[in-house]
Design a protein around this motif. Structure first.
Motif, mmCIF file in Angstrom:
data_model
loop_
_atom_site.group_PDB
_atom_site.id
_atom_site.type_symbol
_atom_site.label_atom_id
_atom_site.label_comp_id
_atom_site.label_asym_id
_atom_site.label_seq_id
_atom_site.Cartn_x
_atom_site.Cartn_y
_atom_site.Cartn_z
ATOM 1 N N MET A 171 51.683 50.175 52.428
ATOM 2 C CA MET A 171 51.788 50.784 51.093
ATOM 3 C C MET A 171 52.436 52.152 51.217
ATOM 4 S SD MET A 171 49.363 48.838 48.991
ATOM 5 C CE MET A 171 48.426 49.788 47.970
ATOM 6 N N PRO A 190 38.961 39.142 54.969
ATOM 7 C CA PRO A 190 38.411 40.274 55.730
ATOM 8 C C PRO A 190 36.901 40.306 55.662
ATOM 9 C CG PRO A 190 39.445 41.024 53.707
ATOM 10 C CD PRO A 190 39.771 39.584 53.825
ATOM 11 N N ILE A 227 38.212 49.582 53.084
ATOM 12 C CA ILE A 227 39.534 49.639 52.475
ATOM 13 C C ILE A 227 39.428 49.955 50.992
ATOM 14 C CG2 ILE A 227 41.430 48.141 51.763
ATOM 15 C CD1 ILE A 227 41.220 47.002 54.655
ATOM 16 N N ASN A 228 38.426 49.438 50.369
ATOM 17 C CA ASN A 228 38.275 49.656 48.929
ATOM 18 C C ASN A 228 37.552 50.959 48.614
ATOM 19 O OD1 ASN A 228 38.742 48.801 46.300
ATOM 20 N ND2 ASN A 228 36.638 48.051 46.113
ATOM 21 N N PHE A 255 38.269 53.109 45.498
ATOM 22 C CA PHE A 255 37.909 52.571 44.184
ATOM 23 C C PHE A 255 36.461 52.099 44.145
ATOM 24 C CE2 PHE A 255 42.456 51.235 42.889
ATOM 25 C CZ PHE A 255 42.783 52.568 42.845
ATOM 26 N N PHE A 304 34.071 52.243 41.015
ATOM 27 C CA PHE A 304 34.304 51.469 39.790
ATOM 28 C C PHE A 304 33.283 50.346 39.684
ATOM 29 C CE2 PHE A 304 39.078 52.475 39.927
ATOM 30 C CZ PHE A 304 38.802 53.736 39.462
ATOM 31 N N VAL A 361 47.394 46.643 52.836
ATOM 32 C CA VAL A 361 46.435 46.947 51.768
ATOM 33 C C VAL A 361 47.155 46.813 50.441
ATOM 34 C CG1 VAL A 361 44.965 48.694 50.762
ATOM 35 C CG2 VAL A 361 45.115 48.488 53.218
ATOM 36 N N LYS A 362 46.623 46.014 49.584
ATOM 37 C CA LYS A 362 47.263 45.807 48.279
ATOM 38 C C LYS A 362 46.305 46.210 47.187
ATOM 39 C CE LYS A 362 50.756 42.342 49.072
ATOM 40 N NZ LYS A 362 51.139 40.938 48.917
ATOM 41 N N LYS A 363 46.906 46.702 46.138
ATOM 42 C CA LYS A 363 46.073 47.109 45.002
ATOM 43 C C LYS A 363 46.011 45.962 44.014
ATOM 44 C CE LYS A 363 45.611 50.491 41.439
ATOM 45 N NZ LYS A 363 46.425 51.184 40.465
ATOM 46 N N LEU A 408 44.967 44.814 40.351
ATOM 47 C CA LEU A 408 44.808 45.479 39.052
ATOM 48 C C LEU A 408 43.520 45.043 38.374
ATOM 49 C CD1 LEU A 408 48.451 44.889 37.984
ATOM 50 C CD2 LEU A 408 47.489 46.910 39.040
ATOM 51 N N PRO A 447 39.960 47.841 38.999
ATOM 52 C CA PRO A 447 40.954 47.626 40.048
ATOM 53 C C PRO A 447 40.328 47.821 41.421
ATOM 54 C CG PRO A 447 41.232 49.768 39.088
ATOM 55 C CD PRO A 447 40.194 49.073 38.259
ATOM 56 N N LYS A 448 40.965 47.236 42.398
ATOM 57 C CA LYS A 448 40.422 47.390 43.754
ATOM 58 C C LYS A 448 41.538 47.292 44.768
ATOM 59 C CE LYS A 448 39.244 42.529 44.134
ATOM 60 N NZ LYS A 448 38.149 41.584 44.195
ATOM 61 N N LEU A 449 41.237 47.775 45.915
ATOM 62 C CA LEU A 449 42.163 47.650 47.037
ATOM 63 C C LEU A 449 41.677 46.514 47.919
ATOM 64 C CD1 LEU A 449 42.519 51.403 47.947
ATOM 65 C CD2 LEU A 449 44.212 49.985 46.832
ATOM 66 N N LEU A 469 42.608 43.896 51.330
ATOM 67 C CA LEU A 469 43.422 43.687 52.518
ATOM 68 C C LEU A 469 44.046 42.296 52.428
ATOM 69 C CD1 LEU A 469 44.305 44.624 55.317
ATOM 70 C CD2 LEU A 469 42.246 43.588 56.212
#
Lengths: 521, 91
Positions: free
Chosen positions: A1, A85, A93-94, A97, A100, B52-54, B56, B73-75, B77
């Motif tokens: 990213m 994972p 990793i999260n 966020f 939330f 790592v991808k976001k 939505l 939203p979350k990240l 892998l």
């Protein structure tokens, strides 16, 4: 990213952490992935604690369409590698966020509104209206507004927070896309490519979302109420056009961060005319779908074409006012500065504001030297000085004040043998003093050369002074005349060749000083 | 192949005791987590790409209660196998 890490970095880190050579660490990691690969081939799944699970999943055959040709093609069944994972890795990793939380959206009226909003995504607008199609990628945004509005107020706060945080995140990452709210997962995957096109405009929308909660709620409330369920489609269409207008306004702005506020203004402005449009249409009934839409689009198109005038009705006047004010201000300031520069130039030219200069010339012309005498004992000196010019007047021209000059003149020649140079100076000085008192026009004085370099002229001996131990000429001058600078007159008057070496007990003659009217600094 | 089997296989390949292999694996996992936790992408040649991808946020509906939920939203892998790995698996 954000950036790419190479495997080598990982290898280095492990090597340093474990204290093993890098080659060993590299070999280790390579074998690790090899083992994973072989494990996949043999067992179809590999589970690594704290990391995740690799699995081979068989995908059954399915039908699809070739994107380029439009032909239907058959995708054969195949196996693919899936990686899930581990939960610890997931959490790490999260982490950005992690705060939330899933929020329940519960409001009866809004459900219909949401359905209305969802309609266009399922049935994208037909091709007869190109502008909407052009901007259609941006459509999900108003739905987010709608969903926002539909939430109960106590929850909205939290969601706002989410949005704000997310906007920050978006600013950070260029290629991330803004959220689109769909009601199904499939659509999410379908439209996942769409928001990427919108990404330049999305920051604005992200900002817009928290700010206008009141107006969108009105909008969502009014539209379902006025329109029956049969004309849900038109309503959705109008909403869509409103979305396009919103986007059209947002896109030209292009929003660098500092202009986001402006963008939000425009965004908040936009709903008002749009709701009017929907009301119109509700009165027109559902048959005239395309006409008002066209009208709306017509409104929208100029907006996209000319960003400034249509984008925000309220904003341009402010913008206009400010520049005019600034314009006048700058003109006034420039004129003032020019005037000051001119004034200062002339002031410097004529030396208007230099008091000492002015006083000097004034004294020279009117008052004459006597009042300018520096030392406190000048009261004594006043008498001879005043008389001296008078005596000279007698010599030169018609006397104005007839004063006996002879007795006064006598001391000067008497001093002459003792100190030749001051005596030569003193005769010169006399006519100068005279000229100061009289006018300038007498020819005699102009003939004589004038000593213009000295401020004072030596007119005679005022006193004698015996040098004490430890005294210098400068200290004496300061003591007698009030300033060390007068030492040069003492030196001159006594013909001292080495002013730095004066012997104790030397008797100095202190000169009587008179201001030189022809002195030019 | 579960974790235990994996470690024994790894140890056999590396000619080291299983305990050591486990330790090294732990450090690897830690480092890997650190790297990806910063939002980096990691490409392992011949194996695949970890990224790592976001994801939505979205609205989901509970089918039984018809309740609408806004999922934040979350990240996440994501792993994308390389062509080499794909080919090997095809065989």
């Amino acid at each position: 990213m954000e950036r790419k890490a190479v495997l080598q970095d990982l290898i280095d880190a492990i090597a340093t952490r474990r204290g093993v050579p890098k080659k060993r660490a590299e070999q280790y990691i390579r074998t690790l992935f090899e083992v994973v690969r072989e494990g996949l081939l043999t067992d179809k799944f590999v589970k690594i604690k704290g990391f995740g699970t690799f699995k081979l999943v068989t995908v059954s055959e399915r039908e699809s369409v070739n994107v380029n040709t439009g032909e239907r093609i058959q995708i054969e069944s195949h196996t693919k590698v899936s990686f899930v994972p581990d939960i610890t890795l997931k959490d790490v990793i999260n982490r950005p966020f992690a705060h939330f939380q899933t929020v329940v959206v519960s409001d009866d009226t809004d459900l219909t509104a949401l359905e209305a909003f969802d309609m266009p995504t399922e049935q994208p607008e037909p091709a007869d209206e190109p502008p909407t199609d052009e901007t259609s990628p941006a459509d999900p945004l108003p739905y987010t507004v709608a969903s926002e509005a539909s939430e109960p107020p106590q929850k909205r706060q939290k969601v706002k927070e989410n949005f704000s945080i997310k906007t920050e995140y978006i600013v950070k990452e260029e290629n991330t896309t803004f959220a689109s709210v769909e009601n199904s997962f499939d659509e999410a995957t379908d439209t996942s490519s769409a928001p990427q096109h919108v990404s330049p405009a999305t920051p604005a929308m992200a900002d817009e979302v928290p700010t206008p909660p009141a107006q969108p709620t009105e909008r969502t409330n009014t539209t379902p109420a006025e329109t029956s369920t049969t004309i849900e489609n038109p309503v959705a269409a109008t909403e869509k056009t409103s979305a396009t207008t919103g986007n059209a306004e947002a896109q030209p702005v292009r929003i660098p961060p500092q202009e986001e506020a402006m963008a939000t203004d425009t965004a908040t402005d936009s709903p008002a005319p749009i709701t009017d449009g929907t009301e119109e249409k509700s009165s027109d009934t559902g048959e005239t779908n395309t006409a008002p839409e066209a009208g709306n689009i017509g409104l929208a198109q100029p907006a996209s074409a000319k960003p400034a005038p249509s984008a925000a009705d309220s904003v341009p006047p402010q913008r206009n006012d400010k520049p005019t004010v600034n314009w006048w201000k700058t003109i006034v300031i420039v004129i003032g500065v020019l005037f000051l520069m001119l004034l200062s130039y002339f002031a410097g030219y004529f030396r208007l504001f230099c008091p000492c200069e002015f006083l000097d010339t004034w004294h020279r012309q009117i008052v004459g030297p006597p009042t300018e005498q520096p030392a406190p004992e000048q009261n004594q000196a006043v008498k001879p000085v005043k008389t001296l010019p008078d005596s000279l007047k007698k010599d030169t021209i018609a006397p104005v004040q007839p004063v006996p000059a002879a007795p006064e003149k006598a001391p000067a020649p008497s001093q002459a043998p003792t100190a030749p140079s001051p005596t030569t100076a003193s005769p010169k000085q006399r006519p100068t003093a005279a000229t100061a008192e009289e006018a300038v026009s007498t020819p005699k004085k102009q003939r004589r050369p004038r000593n213009t370099k000295r401020k004072y002229l030596i007119t005679g001996t005022r006193d004698t002074y015996t040098v004490d131990r430890g005294e210098t000429l400068r200290s004496i001058a300061e003591h007698v005349y009030g300033s060390k600078g007068y030492a040069q007159y003492i030196i001159e008057y006594n013909h001292i060749s080495h002013p730095d070496f004066i012997e104790e007990g030397t008797v100095l003659r202190l000169p009587e000083l008179e201001r030189n009217p022809y002195y030019e600094p | 192949m579960n974790n235990k089997e994996f470690i024994t296989a790894l140890a056999a390949r590396l000619d080291m005791p299983a305990q050591d292999a486990q330790k090294v694996l732990a450090t690897f996992v830690n480092e890997f987590t650190d790297v990806l936790g910063e939002g980096c992408s990691l490409t392992v040649s011949g194996f695949g790409c970890f990224e790592v991808k976001k994801k939505l946020e979205r609205i989901v509906v509970n089918p039984t209660t018809k309740q609408r939920m806004l999922v934040p939203p979350k990240l996440a892998l994501s792993f994308k196998p390389s062509n080499l790995l794909k080919d090997k698996i095809k065989e």
